[in-house]
Design an enzyme around this catalytic site. Sequence first.
Site, short mmCIF file in Angstrom:
data_model
loop_
_atom_site.label_atom_id
_atom_site.label_comp_id
_atom_site.label_asym_id
_atom_site.label_seq_id
_atom_site.Cartn_x
_atom_site.Cartn_y
_atom_site.Cartn_z
N MET A 124 -7.92 8.45 10.26
CA MET A 124 -8.79 8.93 9.18
C MET A 124 -9.93 10.14 9.50
O MET A 124 -10.73 10.25 8.92
CB MET A 124 -9.32 7.74 8.43
CG MET A 124 -8.40 6.82 7.93
SD MET A 124 -9.52 5.14 7.31
CE MET A 124 -10.12 4.57 8.84
N LYS B 209 -3.83 3.57 -2.34
CA LYS B 209 -4.35 4.70 -2.65
C LYS B 209 -3.80 5.80 -2.26
O LYS B 209 -3.16 5.73 -1.00
CB LYS B 209 -6.01 4.77 -2.16
CG LYS B 209 -6.03 4.50 -0.89
CD LYS B 209 -7.45 4.37 -0.57
CE LYS B 209 -7.50 3.60 1.04
NZ LYS B 209 -8.98 4.07 1.48
N ASP C 78 0.72 -0.99 0.03
CA ASP C 78 -0.12 0.12 0.05
C ASP C 78 0.79 1.09 -0.05
O ASP C 78 2.02 1.12 0.09
CB ASP C 78 -0.74 0.11 1.47
CG ASP C 78 -2.08 -0.90 1.10
OD1 ASP C 78 -2.23 -1.56 -0.19
OD2 ASP C 78 -2.63 -1.10 2.25
N1 SAH Z 1 -3.54 -0.16 9.47
C1 SAH Z 1 -3.23 1.34 9.80
C2 SAH Z 1 -4.22 2.24 9.60
C3 SAH Z 1 -4.80 2.28 8.30
S1 SAH Z 1 -6.02 3.72 8.18
C4 SAH Z 1 -2.66 1.37 11.18
O1 SAH Z 1 -2.51 0.27 11.99
O2 SAH Z 1 -2.16 2.28 11.57
C5 SAH Z 1 -5.14 4.97 7.64
C6 SAH Z 1 -4.86 6.21 8.57
O3 SAH Z 1 -4.14 5.70 9.59
C7 SAH Z 1 -4.77 7.41 8.32
O4 SAH Z 1 -5.90 7.96 7.57
C8 SAH Z 1 -4.23 8.01 9.53
O5 SAH Z 1 -5.26 8.55 10.21
C9 SAH Z 1 -3.60 6.91 10.19
N2 SAH Z 1 -1.95 6.98 9.88
C10 SAH Z 1 -1.46 6.16 9.46
N3 SAH Z 1 0.03 6.20 9.28
C11 SAH Z 1 0.04 7.41 10.14
C12 SAH Z 1 1.23 8.12 10.55
N4 SAH Z 1 2.30 7.67 10.21
N5 SAH Z 1 0.93 9.20 11.31
C13 SAH Z 1 -0.25 9.57 11.35
N6 SAH Z 1 -1.38 8.81 11.08
C14 SAH Z 1 -1.09 7.66 10.49
#
Ligand code: SAH
Length: 514
Positions: free
Chosen positions: A178, A62, A40
Amino acid sequence: MTIPTKKGKAYLIGAGPGDPGLITVRGKEILQKTEVLIYDYLAGDRLLDFVPDDAELIYAGKKGGVKHTHTQDEINQMLVERVRAGKIVVRLKGGDPFIFGRGGEELEELVKAGLDYEAVPGVTSASAAATFAGIPITHRNCTSSVAFITGHERPDKDETSIAWDKISTGVGTLVFYMGIKNLPSITANLIKHGRDPKTPVAVVRWASMPYQRSVVGTLETIADIVTKEGIKPPALTIVGDVVNYRQKLDWYEGRPLFGKRIVVTRTREQASELVSLLGENGAYCLEHATISIHPPDSWQEADAAIDSLADFDWLLFTSINAIHHFFKRLQKKGKDCRALHGVSIAAIGRVTADVLLEYGICADLIPESFTGEGLAAAMVREGVDGKKILIPRALKARKVLEETLAENGGKVIIAPVYQNVPPVYEGTVLREEIKNGDVDMVTFTSSSTVTNFVSMLNVSGNDELQAVLKDVKIAAIGPVTAKTVRKFGLSVDVQPEIYTIAAMVDSIVDYFKK
Ligand code: SAH
């Protein structure tokens, strides 16, 4: 139908929040044997460095949340097909694959297809954002419960699956993934359902990355602050009294070089120590290789020498690169170290000799002083008159060794086995970064890093060079390097008193403190 020779397996792996150091040991181990990688949009793409060069890479993510390159069905299908074909297929997902990552759905497909799989958890971004923003996600003094909530759903939509009435007051710390676009309605909804409007809130963008950014407010104020400060996804919202601890525990963004972008010109092992020390102090290191290694323009000399190795008395290695590229060519021609029997072999220094050992060769001669002059003197002492001597090396190199040997009667054959080329593409990227104001400082650890850096920038002369670097500070490790910098009409802003990497980093920290 072709019958696969080995059984395929799928691995669903959590990549962590972005810093490549935050993947699990198990995750990295599997990445290193990946045959197909379906990944991803990751906060950092440096994890891809762990994947073998010949692996098939499929980008399935995406960007910015809008354009899907592949539908979920297509991803599932690719996964199943590749595993059926006997491949080790890795599905790499940001954070933890089971937390808002559709990991469950993809595993269900594999189960349905009767295929072998393993899942590896990852550091979820909520945990990383809290830790890297100095916010203990739970704390005995203020909360004993946490909820991870998707902020993707509009709270005002008719059929929300989130029990707003219960979570608003029933959970201590709330973390919204998100949720940046919906932040105004999320905060309004929490207040409406009874949460104190003065509850502290932090929004953390790019958690764990050197360009992480956090802002703090309350349920009443945070939506405006986020708009005003231009905070965009990916970001997480942390709601709860634990946010107050950030004032005391902001270890990450509070480091002395945090937010500073520093160019490290890569040359061998020095660069990693510099990158790691600058990084520990919070700097964002832009690593640039100032040299890239290419094959020589022609293999003619090397091939002719390899075909007549038995005629040589001596084979001299003056660099590690020369060893690797000579043996690669030897193997390409269907030969190995046995072709060198009867030829005496010299290495310019200890490190070179150690690399020769990896090829099963114990050097016959290592000079006391590890330089071209040192090797030449040692060879002359051995007696070179009438001896046929092969030197595989870079296309362009210093001539002192071959000249001294020839003056003393040696018959020297130079065989280029590689050449150093300034990396044009890297230079263009770097100039763009400088132009955008994304570079605060450039570091030089030797004179050659200076000259290589300058040739990489591809400027017409010193005037253009000075114009390009006018807003960039320069650090040089010692007086010789500094002199080379000044030769180009540039000034040195940081120079440590002791000529070590550690001292240079200390001086850089002091410089930015002022
Ligand atoms: N599986 C992922 C989440 C996916 S949903 C996890 O466990 O973290 C995607 C959301 O995760 C983004 O919209 C944001 O809110 C958050 N996110 C992912 N990486 C991030 C980062 N490095 N810093 C801040 N938010 C992050």
